[in-house]
Design a protein around this motif. Sequence first.
Motif, PDB file in Angstrom:
ATOM      1  N   VAL A1217      45.072  37.160  34.628  1.00 24.36           N
ATOM      2  CA  VAL A1217      45.225  36.705  36.013  1.00 24.36           C
ATOM      3  C   VAL A1217      45.811  35.297  36.036  1.00 24.36           C
ATOM      4  CG1 VAL A1217      44.006  36.147  38.136  1.00 24.36           C
ATOM      5  CG2 VAL A1217      43.335  38.173  36.816  1.00 24.36           C
ATOM      6  N   ALA A1218      45.238  34.427  35.191  1.00 26.23           N
ATOM      7  CA  ALA A1218      45.750  33.047  35.136  1.00 26.23           C
ATOM      8  C   ALA A1218      47.193  33.020  34.678  1.00 26.23           C
ATOM      9  CB  ALA A1218      44.865  32.215  34.212  1.00 26.23           C
ATOM     10  N   THR A1219      47.548  33.860  33.688  1.00 22.46           N
ATOM     11  CA  THR A1219      48.927  33.900  33.183  1.00 22.46           C
ATOM     12  C   THR A1219      49.893  34.319  34.283  1.00 22.46           C
ATOM     13  OG1 THR A1219      48.155  34.403  30.956  1.00 22.46           O
ATOM     14  CG2 THR A1219      50.448  34.915  31.478  1.00 22.46           C
ATOM     15  N   SER A1220      49.579  35.357  35.000  1.00 19.83           N
ATOM     16  CA  SER A1220      50.481  35.849  36.047  1.00 19.83           C
ATOM     17  C   SER A1220      50.638  34.824  37.174  1.00 19.83           C
ATOM     18  CB  SER A1220      49.932  37.170  36.616  1.00 19.83           C
ATOM     19  OG  SER A1220      49.877  38.152  35.613  1.00 19.83           O
ATOM     20  N   LEU A1221      49.523  34.222  37.603  1.00 22.54           N
ATOM     21  CA  LEU A1221      49.616  33.239  38.685  1.00 22.54           C
ATOM     22  C   LEU A1221      50.407  32.007  38.258  1.00 22.54           C
ATOM     23  CD1 LEU A1221      46.018  33.410  40.204  1.00 22.54           C
ATOM     24  CD2 LEU A1221      48.138  34.292  41.182  1.00 22.54           C
ATOM     25  N   CYS A1222      50.223  31.563  37.013  1.00 22.52           N
ATOM     26  CA  CYS A1222      50.968  30.379  36.555  1.00 22.52           C
ATOM     27  C   CYS A1222      52.456  30.646  36.511  1.00 22.52           C
ATOM     28  CB  CYS A1222      50.463  29.949  35.179  1.00 22.52           C
ATOM     29  SG  CYS A1222      48.871  29.091  35.249  1.00 22.52           S
ATOM     30  N   ARG A1223      52.829  31.882  36.123  1.00 23.67           N
ATOM     31  CA  ARG A1223      54.265  32.200  36.125  1.00 23.67           C
ATOM     32  C   ARG A1223      54.847  32.092  37.531  1.00 23.67           C
ATOM     33  NH1 ARG A1223      53.427  36.766  32.557  1.00 23.67           N
ATOM     34  NH2 ARG A1223      54.065  36.214  30.430  1.00 23.67           N
ATOM     35  N   LEU A1224      54.110  32.582  38.518  1.00 23.18           N
ATOM     36  CA  LEU A1224      54.618  32.521  39.884  1.00 23.18           C
ATOM     37  C   LEU A1224      54.610  31.099  40.435  1.00 23.18           C
ATOM     38  CD1 LEU A1224      53.093  35.678  41.600  1.00 23.18           C
ATOM     39  CD2 LEU A1224      55.422  35.343  40.787  1.00 23.18           C
ATOM     40  N   MET A1231      50.411  26.821  27.995  1.00 20.25           N
ATOM     41  CA  MET A1231      49.068  27.150  27.539  1.00 20.25           C
ATOM     42  C   MET A1231      48.023  26.317  28.264  1.00 20.25           C
ATOM     43  SD  MET A1231      46.924  28.709  25.544  1.00 20.25           S
ATOM     44  CE  MET A1231      47.756  29.418  24.136  1.00 20.25           C
ATOM     45  N   ASN A1232      48.286  25.006  28.430  1.00 23.40           N
ATOM     46  CA  ASN A1232      47.269  24.155  29.044  1.00 23.40           C
ATOM     47  C   ASN A1232      47.031  24.533  30.503  1.00 23.40           C
ATOM     48  OD1 ASN A1232      49.756  23.344  29.839  1.00 23.40           O
ATOM     49  ND2 ASN A1232      49.428  21.152  29.510  1.00 23.40           N
ATOM     50  N   ALA A1233      48.105  24.930  31.203  1.00 26.32           N
ATOM     51  CA  ALA A1233      47.934  25.346  32.596  1.00 26.32           C
ATOM     52  C   ALA A1233      47.175  26.659  32.681  1.00 26.32           C
ATOM     53  CB  ALA A1233      49.292  25.455  33.277  1.00 26.32           C
ATOM     54  N   THR A1234      47.525  27.593  31.815  1.00 26.02           N
ATOM     55  CA  THR A1234      46.861  28.901  31.840  1.00 26.02           C
ATOM     56  C   THR A1234      45.380  28.777  31.539  1.00 26.02           C
ATOM     57  OG1 THR A1234      48.941  29.903  31.135  1.00 26.02           O
ATOM     58  CG2 THR A1234      46.950  31.234  30.915  1.00 26.02           C
ATOM     59  N   LEU A1235      45.046  28.022  30.487  1.00 25.78           N
ATOM     60  CA  LEU A1235      43.652  27.874  30.110  1.00 25.78           C
ATOM     61  C   LEU A1235      42.849  27.127  31.180  1.00 25.78           C
ATOM     62  CD1 LEU A1235      43.939  27.081  26.302  1.00 25.78           C
ATOM     63  CD2 LEU A1235      43.359  29.247  27.388  1.00 25.78           C
ATOM     64  N   LEU A1236      43.513  26.119  31.811  1.00 25.76           N
ATOM     65  CA  LEU A1236      42.817  25.376  32.856  1.00 25.76           C
ATOM     66  C   LEU A1236      42.512  26.281  34.050  1.00 25.76           C
ATOM     67  CD1 LEU A1236      41.739  22.618  33.728  1.00 25.76           C
ATOM     68  CD2 LEU A1236      43.967  22.181  34.757  1.00 25.76           C
ATOM     69  N   LEU A1237      43.490  27.119  34.427  1.00 18.99           N
ATOM     70  CA  LEU A1237      43.253  28.028  35.546  1.00 18.99           C
ATOM     71  C   LEU A1237      42.218  29.079  35.180  1.00 18.99           C
ATOM     72  CD1 LEU A1237      43.841  29.018  38.345  1.00 18.99           C
ATOM     73  CD2 LEU A1237      45.860  30.220  37.474  1.00 18.99           C
ATOM     74  N   GLU A1238      42.298  29.562  33.929  1.00 18.24           N
ATOM     75  CA  GLU A1238      41.294  30.562  33.494  1.00 18.24           C
ATOM     76  C   GLU A1238      39.890  29.955  33.565  1.00 18.24           C
ATOM     77  OE1 GLU A1238      40.074  33.194  29.586  1.00 18.24           O
ATOM     78  OE2 GLU A1238      41.093  31.261  29.415  1.00 18.24           O
ATOM     79  N   MET A1239      39.734  28.707  33.095  1.00 20.36           N
ATOM     80  CA  MET A1239      38.439  28.046  33.165  1.00 20.36           C
ATOM     81  C   MET A1239      37.985  27.904  34.610  1.00 20.36           C
ATOM     82  SD  MET A1239      37.296  24.344  31.651  1.00 20.36           S
ATOM     83  CE  MET A1239      38.403  23.475  32.729  1.00 20.36           C
ATOM     84  N   ALA A1240      38.906  27.520  35.475  1.00 19.15           N
ATOM     85  CA  ALA A1240      38.543  27.353  36.881  1.00 19.15           C
ATOM     86  C   ALA A1240      38.067  28.655  37.496  1.00 19.15           C
ATOM     87  CB  ALA A1240      39.725  26.791  37.662  1.00 19.15           C
ATOM     88  N   LEU A1241      38.622  29.784  37.028  1.00 18.48           N
ATOM     89  CA  LEU A1241      38.253  31.082  37.578  1.00 18.48           C
ATOM     90  C   LEU A1241      37.028  31.677  36.911  1.00 18.48           C
ATOM     91  CD1 LEU A1241      41.819  32.681  37.896  1.00 18.48           C
ATOM     92  CD2 LEU A1241      40.430  31.712  39.730  1.00 18.48           C
ATOM     93  N   SER A1242      36.674  31.159  35.730  1.00 18.57           N
ATOM     94  CA  SER A1242      35.640  31.811  34.940  1.00 18.57           C
ATOM     95  C   SER A1242      34.330  31.057  34.895  1.00 18.57           C
ATOM     96  CB  SER A1242      36.149  32.026  33.501  1.00 18.57           C
ATOM     97  OG  SER A1242      37.346  32.738  33.489  1.00 18.57           O
ATOM     98  N   VAL A1243      34.308  29.764  35.158  1.00 16.89           N
ATOM     99  CA  VAL A1243      33.130  28.932  34.944  1.00 16.89           C
ATOM    100  C   VAL A1243      32.469  28.665  36.285  1.00 16.89           C
ATOM    101  CG1 VAL A1243      32.298  26.745  34.005  1.00 16.89           C
ATOM    102  CG2 VAL A1243      34.183  27.937  32.906  1.00 16.89           C
ATOM    103  N   ASP A1244      31.148  28.488  36.248  1.00 13.27           N
ATOM    104  CA  ASP A1244      30.398  28.205  37.457  1.00 13.27           C
ATOM    105  C   ASP A1244      30.804  26.861  38.052  1.00 13.27           C
ATOM    106  OD1 ASP A1244      28.039  29.084  39.156  1.00 13.27           O
ATOM    107  OD2 ASP A1244      27.504  27.019  38.615  1.00 13.27           O
TER     108      ASP A1244
END
Length: 1573
Positions: A1217-1224, A1231-1244
């Motif tokens: 999900v993070a990968t697709s949104l970052c591309r758009l 990598m840093n943007a994808t992981l940051l977005l993934e963390m934002a979506l995954s962590v409390d």
Amino acid sequence: MRQSQQGCATVTVDTRALVDKVLARYSGEFTVFRELLQNSDDAECDAAEIRFETAAFLRPDPEAAMNAGPPILPDLKTTNVAQWTFKNHGKPFTPQDWDRLPKIALGNPDPQKVGAFGVGFYSVFSVTESPYVSSGDKEMEFSWNDENGLYYRFGDLPQTATRDLWTTFKMPLREAAPMPPVSEFMQFLASSITFMVHLKDVTVFFDHHRVGQINKSLGQSQAIPIPTELERLSPEKNMIVKSVQQYPITIKAGIMLPRYDPMRMHETKVDLTVFTAEVKVTVDEKLSKELNRCTKKNPPSRLKYSLIYTEKDKYDQSCINEQKHPPEFPSAFRGLRADLDRATHTRVFIGHATAQTTGIGGHMASHFIPTVERESIDLADRNVAIWNRELLYVGGFLCRAVYELELSKIQSSWEEAAAGKPHSRPSRELRDRFHERFLHVLKFFTFHDSTPSSKVAKLLANSFYGCTTLPLRLLSSVGVRGAPDVRAFDPVFAKFLKSLPMLSEYVTRDGAHCIAALPDQHKIPAITLSDVLQDLRRHTLDVEELVECLRWWITPRRDNSTSNTADLLDAGFGWKEFTVASWLQHISRPGVMSADKKYDFTRSVDWASRVLSTLCRVWPQLSEDMRSESREVLRNKPCIPTSKGLCCPESSYLPIADNALFHYLDSPIVSRDSGFEVNEDMERFLLFIGVRKNPPVQFLLRQMLSMGNWTVFDLVDYLVRKGPSLTSEDLSALKSSEIFMRESCQSNEEENTRHRADELYPPVDIFRRLRLPVIEWKSEWKDTSPEAQLLYRLGLNHFPPLPKIVELCSSRDVEVQETAFKYLCHELHSQYPDYKPENFRDVEFIPTESKGRTCLKKLGEVYFGTQWRELGFFMVQDQYLGTPWHQLGVTEHPPTSKLLDLLEKTPPPDEKTAGHWFEALFGHMASFSRPDLIKLSGLPIVPTGPSSALKLLPPTKCYLDQGTKPVLYAKLFVFVDFGTKANRFLGACGSKNKVSIEDVAEALIENPKRFFELAGGYEGFLVELRKVANQRQDISNDTLHKMSHEPTLLGVRRKKTEDQAGWDYEHQFLTYQGVTIVDDINDYQLFSDCLFVAPQEEALERFYASLGCSYLSRVVKERCNDLREISATKTCSEVQSLILERLSLFIQMYTDTKPEGTIPSSPDHLKVKACERILVSKTLVIENVEQTRDVWAMARREGNCIELWISETAKRDMYEVATSLCRLLFATNKMNATLLLEMALSVDLEVLERRGFLVDQISQKYREKRSAGSALATNSLQQPPLDTQPDPQLNRERLPGSSGATPQFPSRPHAADSVLLKIREASNVSSDKSLDTAGHSTSLPLSRTSREVIPQSYIRNNVEKAIEACSLGGEKSAIHAGVSQFSSSDFCRVSADVGSLRLIGQVKHIQVYVDEGMPNADTFMERMHGPLARFVDIIISLSEIYRISTTTLRIFYEVSGGCIAFNCRGIIYLNLRYFEVWRDDEQVKSGNRQDARMLWFFTLAHEIAHNLTNLHNSDHEFWFSAICEAHLVAFSQLLRPANTAWLRYELWLRPIVIAILFAFLASRIAPVTIIAR
């Protein structure tokens, strides 16, 4: 340099005070009407009305008041007026006019209009508080408020049946008062409209009574001729007069005189003549800009200059009319007629009259630039003065043209009236009339002092007299003549000098002040005797004139000389004086001489003696002319009695006394036997008429030497005694005669051989040693004796001529050569000042030596600078070192061309010789031109390497050894050191002090493989490649082009090892077409074995991109299977809510790249759809390789909406999900943007808040949804716990040098910030930086939760980088920018704005700041001198431990906050207040500073750690402890007491301090660790 952050504010103006001060400068009378009349003329108005209205007239029903009875004119002197109304019939106001009216100082920009400053209208406030203006269909009314603010109301006029075509100004008076006196006001109006262009009629009303009217009419204009002798071009060449026009003007005035006839207008008129010059203006751009700045308009391209001239008849008539007016009501034209007395009333007009007088008899008008109050001409401002001076030149030119025109008219009338009259003179009556006309013109153009500026009249007069070189023409007694030809009137001479031009008695009497005012070059001289004689010769006197002439002559005068009498008798009567010369001419006539022999002085000795005696007696009284005439009569006539009878004067000799050597000479000597006595007077007389005093030298040489009675010494002795009487012919004969002997010992010549004097030299030893012929002399030679001086006059050589001495200097006789050269050098200044080296370039006469041998060389082949001996040049011999070589033409240094030739053909053979050569060339470096140095830079002149394998390199290939240098550079480049001076010479030739990034890039291009090996492999190569990338701006475009188009760029390709357990990395140098930049980590995982990629560091990727390398996303084409939507699941809504909640947090946190398109913020902008399967195929275009895989999520944009598709069959993965949104969002997949977005979506959210996300901005609605869906957030979407399973995304493979997975901090434009960012990226504990021994990367995540051990080398490297980051700040850092956003801390401020700090001084190069609002800041340095000094000493000692410059440290004093210190872009700020309160106690003051050092040691370490991370987190605490540990030993040395056995404690102090430190860290890190679990 401190730059304050003070705000800006608008300057306020007290409008009433401003208007009052402007009006105070308007000192002229009728100022309001003057300005309104001028505005009317600018509006092209032809008629205006001025109304003085009483309060009764202004009542609501004025017609009823009018019909109350017959109109009666009240007493104008006592009746008060309540309002002034001014109306003009000009063009209505335009929108621009209405816009300018309420704006002070916004004048009319039209160059042809008079208005300039925009303050004229405001003169109405001198009489009113609320002026009202109406024009067309608009109106404007002004008023004041209680705060002296001026306001206006602007709007439309009420609609009426008939539209008022007049522009009206109403001025209710501040205080009621009578109207101005009618006669004075009419005088003002008459003078005001005279020069106005359009305004021709002004009517004055008192209520409904017409009390005055002025009307102007113009006649037909005609051109007048301009004399060609007048210079039309102004001095500064800004203006040129094209033509002059003349036109008549008639002004009529009607005035109501209440005392005489209150019902009838008293009418009068005046006729004037106006002369107008048409002027073309050409102003340069600079002056035009300055004039526009002063007047707010450009200067006009054409203008007119007008002059009112009143002719004699019209002037007399105006005087008569003036006398007819009642005394109490003077004429309205009183100020218009010519002022011929003192010119005190004629003014300079600028449309209206100013207070400036012209100084002549008439008014002038033109486009002058006045002062602001418009009362006088501005001659103070430098640029405005240029304009006004040029205009005044045109005024003086116009006056001269009119003057010449009037004189030409008088001359024509005079000549016409004098035709056929006796003596060509008009009748007495006509002459008197002509002289009256001339005196009128002369008075009119006589220049008096002008006021208030006297410069105006002076400049006009300078132009009047200076615009032509011709003299001023005047009317004389015989007509118009130039001033030099006219004489002052004299009543005596006027009676008999009829043809002499002189002024008339009338002009002399009535125009005395005009004549006296003429400048010196035009002054009228008095009559001289020469004038009288000249006039008497021109005409014959009649009886009356002769009587008057003789009567004048017999009158006693001062000049009663004989010559004047003779001239008068000759001129008047033709009588001449009988002189001695006349008597001689008479007795020498052939008829007289032949009549009687005894009266022939050529045959009778007696008569000749009597004639000569008579002449001798009268000779002293004769004039020089008379003497010359007498000598001519006696020339060549035998009239002198001599021993041989009567002889001619030229062949006779005076008696020679006391010289027996002459007794036998047969010469005609003046004889005394004949009774002819020769005394002193007679001797002088005889000598004058030609008798010789001594025999000619030729005669002596011919007779005496042939007889042999005289020797050379006798002759010299005689000539010395007769020296003063020697003639030039005598000297020439002596010089050309061979009469002198040379010393016989010098040659084998015969004894009787004689020489001319110029062939010999004085008999002195120096000339004998030079083998020169010296004169034979029997006595001791004295150079100053009379004999020697005579011989020198005859040509004896004082010294050898210059060519001769140079010839002797080149002699093969060594003795002669040395003697001659020393003589030349010694006598060069005294005897040979004309010596020029270029005349002896081809003569070998300079004694030189080279390599032990001596010889003679030419100029240009030898030098006297001793340093050139090492280079093999010929040097002057040492024995002549004191010689004036420069004067001889010997240069100190060889020309650069020879030096270049030597270096090119014979370079130095070894390093020692090269050192000597280069040191010598350094002293001559200033003589090398730029092309010379360029040539030297390419010559192989620098010997390098061992003597067995010596290699010559050009200077540009060498670098000057400065001591320390990187090991790699020592291998790549050649470093040399020949000494300080020699190195400086090589530096001028192109050798560099240090290796530039351009040199590194060129070395890389030249041999990239060798560069790679010498750098120590991949990691060392990356270090240098980073330098190249970071300093790209310092590399030339040509070099960058080579780097991209030659195989220079390092590409890395990875492949699985044979056991599939790891990766093998292949390095290859390629062109830009062969290297790809990874901007999508997923695509790279698919095609990594097919690609050579750039090192995955942001700076290097940007560098590769600038060289043309393609991004991976651009060479990978993606396609997807047809997506068939199925019913939405609960996961779709949960994912949609989660994304909408967390996406804004991610966008705020990630600032590396700006998002593209719309950020979804509502369900309308984000649709989440479900499908059975998502199959994505990706093709690597450059290799034609395709990969296909199933994914859980894929996003695409449909208009302004993002569609996120979720697969029902694939495994859930928020990373996709993070990968697709970052591309758009970013058109890339970092990598840093994808992981940051993934963390934002995954962590409390609580975890996100601790990690720095601003979760407070999430609305309450989403907080409620978060609570309701906590199971989804913690179970379905959250990744496994950190302590049980590593983040799968962190285990994704990355290349060595790639960016970490943690978020990137915002990059700033500041250079220091950029480098700090790189250090942070490189030091991030989540980065993969280790290499195995084979040079390949192994996965080593350095997260604090990782089980891997961080290498000590890695820690030390980053500690050093953190210390190095401080050196990047300093003086050039912008102190206005804010620091990074830190987490909340008691130790370090969350947001530090150094813009609120003010620099007040420095202590030992450390700057000191205080809070902007701190009281008594000016005395802070003095008050806090003690604490500052102690604090600075502590800080300096700690900076030496950390090896950071004191220029990167700042001290501040702040009482409002709790901040101890903060780090702003590598510059550390330390709070003096905490030092003062905590540690500046008695121990510190007494010298015990260990505790204070301990505190600030840790404080500095804390702030240095912020160079690696902005946050207060576990990473920061890790680096804080590492920095402390790295510098603890040095710090322990600082803490060592001077008088204790410190060494015994040193071994156990370190573990104790470390234990304390980590205990401190554990307390700070513990909360983070517990939460993570």
